[in-house]
Scaffold this active site. Structure first.
Site, PDB file in Angstrom:
ATOM      1  N   HIS A 167     -28.501 -39.274  15.819  1.00 52.96           N
ATOM      2  CA  HIS A 167     -28.022 -40.621  16.099  1.00 52.96           C
ATOM      3  C   HIS A 167     -26.646 -40.733  15.453  1.00 52.96           C
ATOM      4  O   HIS A 167     -26.390 -40.090  14.429  1.00 52.96           O
ATOM      5  CB  HIS A 167     -28.900 -41.684  15.436  1.00 52.96           C
TER       6      HIS A 167
ATOM      7  N   MET B 185     -27.864 -32.652  22.082  1.00 57.79           N
ATOM      8  CA  MET B 185     -28.198 -34.034  22.447  1.00 57.79           C
ATOM      9  C   MET B 185     -27.732 -34.983  21.350  1.00 57.79           C
ATOM     10  O   MET B 185     -27.745 -34.636  20.177  1.00 57.79           O
ATOM     11  CB  MET B 185     -29.728 -34.123  22.630  1.00 57.79           C
TER      12      MET B 185
ATOM     13  N   GLU C  26     -36.092 -42.548  27.124  1.00 54.73           N
ATOM     14  CA  GLU C  26     -37.342 -42.230  26.399  1.00 54.73           C
ATOM     15  C   GLU C  26     -38.233 -43.464  26.309  1.00 54.73           C
ATOM     16  O   GLU C  26     -37.840 -44.486  25.746  1.00 54.73           O
ATOM     17  CB  GLU C  26     -36.994 -41.726  24.992  1.00 54.73           C
TER      18      GLU C  26
ATOM     19  N   LYS D  72     -41.731 -45.660  25.223  1.00 51.78           N
ATOM     20  CA  LYS D  72     -42.727 -45.798  24.148  1.00 51.78           C
ATOM     21  C   LYS D  72     -43.452 -47.118  24.392  1.00 51.78           C
ATOM     22  O   LYS D  72     -42.801 -48.114  24.732  1.00 51.78           O
ATOM     23  CB  LYS D  72     -42.028 -45.801  22.786  1.00 51.78           C
TER      24      LYS D  72
ATOM     25  N   GLU E  18     -41.880 -38.141  25.240  1.00 54.36           N
ATOM     26  CA  GLU E  18     -42.342 -37.678  23.919  1.00 54.36           C
ATOM     27  C   GLU E  18     -43.866 -37.621  23.911  1.00 54.36           C
ATOM     28  O   GLU E  18     -44.538 -38.590  24.279  1.00 54.36           O
ATOM     29  CB  GLU E  18     -41.847 -38.619  22.812  1.00 54.36           C
TER      30      GLU E  18
ATOM     31  N   HIS F  84     -45.683 -40.557  22.278  1.00 57.66           N
ATOM     32  CA  HIS F  84     -45.568 -41.866  22.915  1.00 57.66           C
ATOM     33  C   HIS F  84     -46.537 -42.023  24.087  1.00 57.66           C
ATOM     34  O   HIS F  84     -47.087 -43.101  24.294  1.00 57.66           O
ATOM     35  CB  HIS F  84     -44.130 -42.127  23.348  1.00 57.66           C
TER      36      HIS F  84
ATOM     37  N   ASP G 135     -39.272 -34.444  23.896  1.00 57.29           N
ATOM     38  CA  ASP G 135     -39.554 -34.615  22.467  1.00 57.29           C
ATOM     39  C   ASP G 135     -40.948 -34.083  22.176  1.00 57.29           C
ATOM     40  O   ASP G 135     -41.957 -34.714  22.521  1.00 57.29           O
ATOM     41  CB  ASP G 135     -39.467 -36.103  22.073  1.00 57.29           C
TER      42      ASP G 135
ATOM     43  N   ASP H  89     -45.895 -38.671  15.156  1.00 56.71           N
ATOM     44  CA  ASP H  89     -44.795 -37.675  15.113  1.00 56.71           C
ATOM     45  C   ASP H  89     -45.166 -36.431  14.294  1.00 56.71           C
ATOM     46  O   ASP H  89     -44.387 -35.982  13.440  1.00 56.71           O
ATOM     47  CB  ASP H  89     -43.512 -38.301  14.529  1.00 56.71           C
TER      48      ASP H  89
ATOM     49  N   ASP I 269     -39.265 -33.697  17.911  1.00 61.12           N
ATOM     50  CA  ASP I 269     -39.038 -35.018  17.324  1.00 61.12           C
ATOM     51  C   ASP I 269     -40.262 -35.328  16.477  1.00 61.12           C
ATOM     52  O   ASP I 269     -41.133 -36.085  16.874  1.00 61.12           O
ATOM     53  CB  ASP I 269     -38.832 -36.072  18.421  1.00 61.12           C
TER      54      ASP I 269
HETATM   55  C1  GLT Z   1     -36.868 -42.557  16.469  1.00 56.72           C
HETATM   56  C2  GLT Z   1     -37.946 -42.529  17.511  1.00 56.72           C
HETATM   57  C3  GLT Z   1     -37.879 -41.335  18.365  1.00 56.72           C
HETATM   58  C4  GLT Z   1     -36.637 -41.268  19.187  1.00 56.72           C
HETATM   59  C5  GLT Z   1     -35.415 -41.129  18.380  1.00 56.72           C
HETATM   60  C6  GLT Z   1     -34.207 -41.222  19.272  1.00 56.72           C
HETATM   61  S1  GLT Z   1     -35.334 -42.214  17.082  1.00 56.72           S
HETATM   62  O1  GLT Z   1     -37.138 -41.647  15.464  1.00 56.72           O
HETATM   63  O2  GLT Z   1     -39.204 -42.599  16.859  1.00 56.72           O
HETATM   64  O3  GLT Z   1     -38.986 -41.212  19.199  1.00 56.72           O
HETATM   65  O4  GLT Z   1     -36.713 -40.102  20.003  1.00 56.72           O
HETATM   66  O5  GLT Z   1     -33.606 -42.463  19.233  1.00 56.72           O
HETATM   67 MN    MN Z   2     -42.507 -40.819  18.130  1.00 60.47          MN
HETATM   68 MN    MN Z   3     -38.707 -39.359  20.348  1.00 61.03          MN
END
Ligand code: GLT
Ligand code: MN
Ligand code: MN
Length: 391
Positions: free
Chosen positions: A55, A89, A182, A184, A218, A221, A246, A258, A292
């Site tokens: 970031h 990225m 992305e 979530k 991700e 997510h 991710d 995560d 990630d």
């Molecule tokens: C943050 C989030 C991630 C995103 C990142 C990109 S920031 O940590 O939880 O899933 O991919 O902005």
């Molecule tokens: Mn996450």
């Molecule tokens: Mn992510």
């Protein structure tokens, strides 16, 4: 060193915010020191990673002067040159500062929306300067608790305007950059707009420059929402929209964990690697393999590098395991797709009078087909045995 030791050819990347995570959570402060970005890059190189993502504010603090920014960026670039680590990225922090407490691109306040677009233009410049060719948009604060505060349709319109505007900014500057959105479902907001990769794929189809926008799904997510990550990723691949990914791990129904790649739901991880690598005969994903994920809060710095090596090692072991699975003659036999000389053309060609006639006169015995077993118990057991190392 063994065959699972990562090399640059594997194209593994980590975010500065991942290996730099000091172990903070909503119930407690950091358990390890904040590390300098250049130190993180050197350690990533030592571990065999290929890339680092960031970031804007992972590198340049919010509110830094132009001179401070240039100084930090030139030091970071020197470290990239020394280590050979690339920046594939980049993204914008549109969630930490209180100005974004009710969203960035979707906020009701035009000042907040303008600030967010401007911050993103600066962060795009930074990403491109560092060599990034993919730009991620994670709308962490683009959501609500008190849902009556705005019409969600307005949120869609504002988000679309921002992405359309920023696509034009990229084109206007002649940047070689694609966007990856992305999704979530929630956290940090009660509900986040565009909750899944499927929502994103449709939203992208409504954009003016939709060819330059794809997704960054991700694992955690989609699993938070109880969905199949593999199905979401496959839909994105089939649409030519998997621009980035991710990788991490997550138990269904929990906060965004995560976790280290493959550390939960190994079967999904196995099927995901199989899909990304194209083992089942599909076109492989060719972009970066980005993790990630965060080390457990229990870890010191050494534990962070154990975590990073673990992500990459698990991915490579799964590449080997999935290849062995797909090369197994019994598996090949179980997943062989039946062919039918009369019906296959009907089912692949578009509508015609001949196709209708062929369907009207087809020779299908529904009871016999309904009664035949498909062998999927055997197939799944074999997969589990590959996963457990028993085959
Ligand atoms: C943050 C989030 C991630 C995103 C990142 C990109 S920031 O940590 O939880 O899933 O991919 O902005
Ligand atoms: Mn996450
Ligand atoms: Mn992510």
């Amino acid at each position: 060193m063994d065959s699972f030791t990562p090399t640059a050819a594997d194209r593994f990347s980590f975010g500065l915010w991942t290996v730099g995570n000091p172990g903070r959570d909503p119930f407690g402060g950091p358990t390890r020191p904040t590390q300098d970005p250049c130190h993180l890059v050197r350690k990533l190189a030592e571990c065999g990673a290929w890339g680092v993502n960031l970031h804007d504010n992972d590198l340049v603090p919010f509110g830094a002067s132009a001179a401070e920014r240039d100084d930090i960026v030139s030091g970071f670039k020197r470290t990239l040159d020394e280590t050979g680590i690339v920046v594939p990225m980049a993204t914008t922090n549109l969630f930490s500062h209180p100005i974004f407490k009710d969203g960035a691109f979707t906020s009701n306040d035009p000042k907040v929306r303008a600030f967010a677009i401007n911050k993103t233009m600066d962060a795009i410049d930074l990403g491109v300067e560092l060599g990034a060719t993919t730009y991620v948009f994670w709308g962490g604060r683009e959501g609500t608790e008190a849902d009556a505060c705005r019409d969600p349709q307005d949120a869609m319109k504002r988000f679309r305007h921002a992405i359309d505007f920023l696509c034009e900014y990229v084109k206007d500057n002649g940047y070689d950059l694609r966007f990856a959105l992305e999704a979530k479902p929630n956290e940090p907001r009660c509900d986040i707009y565009l909750a899944t990769t499927g929502h994103m794929l449709h939203f992208i189809s409504t954009l003016e420059n939709n060819e330059m926008v794809g997704v960054n799904p991700e694992v955690a997510h989609e699993h938070m929402a109880g969905l199949s990550f593999v199905h979401g990723v496959a839909q994105a691949m089939e649409a030519g929209k998997l621009f980035h990914i991710d990788l991490n791990a997550q138990r269904i129904g929990r906060y965004d964990q995560d976790l280290r790649f493959g550390s939960e739901d190994l079967k999904q991880a196995f099927l995901l690697v199989r899909l990304l690598e194209g083992n089942a005969g599909n076109a492989p994903y060719t972009g970066p393999r980005h993790f990630d994920a965060h080390a457990y809060r229990t870890e010191d710095e050494e534990g962070v590098w154990d975590f990073a090596r673990g992500c990459m090692r698990t991915y490579k072991i799964l590449v080997e395991r999935t290849r062995a699975f797909d090369a197994d003659p019994e598996v090949k036999d179980l997943i062989r797709v039946p062919t039918d000389a009369a019906l296959d053309p009907v089912l692949s060609n578009s509508y015609s009078a001949e196709s209708v006639a062929a369907l009207r006169s087809m020779d299908v015995d529904p009871d016999a087909i309904g009664a035949a077993g498909l062998g999927y118990e055997r197939l799944d057991q074999i997969m589990c045995e590959y996963l457990m190392g028993a085959r």
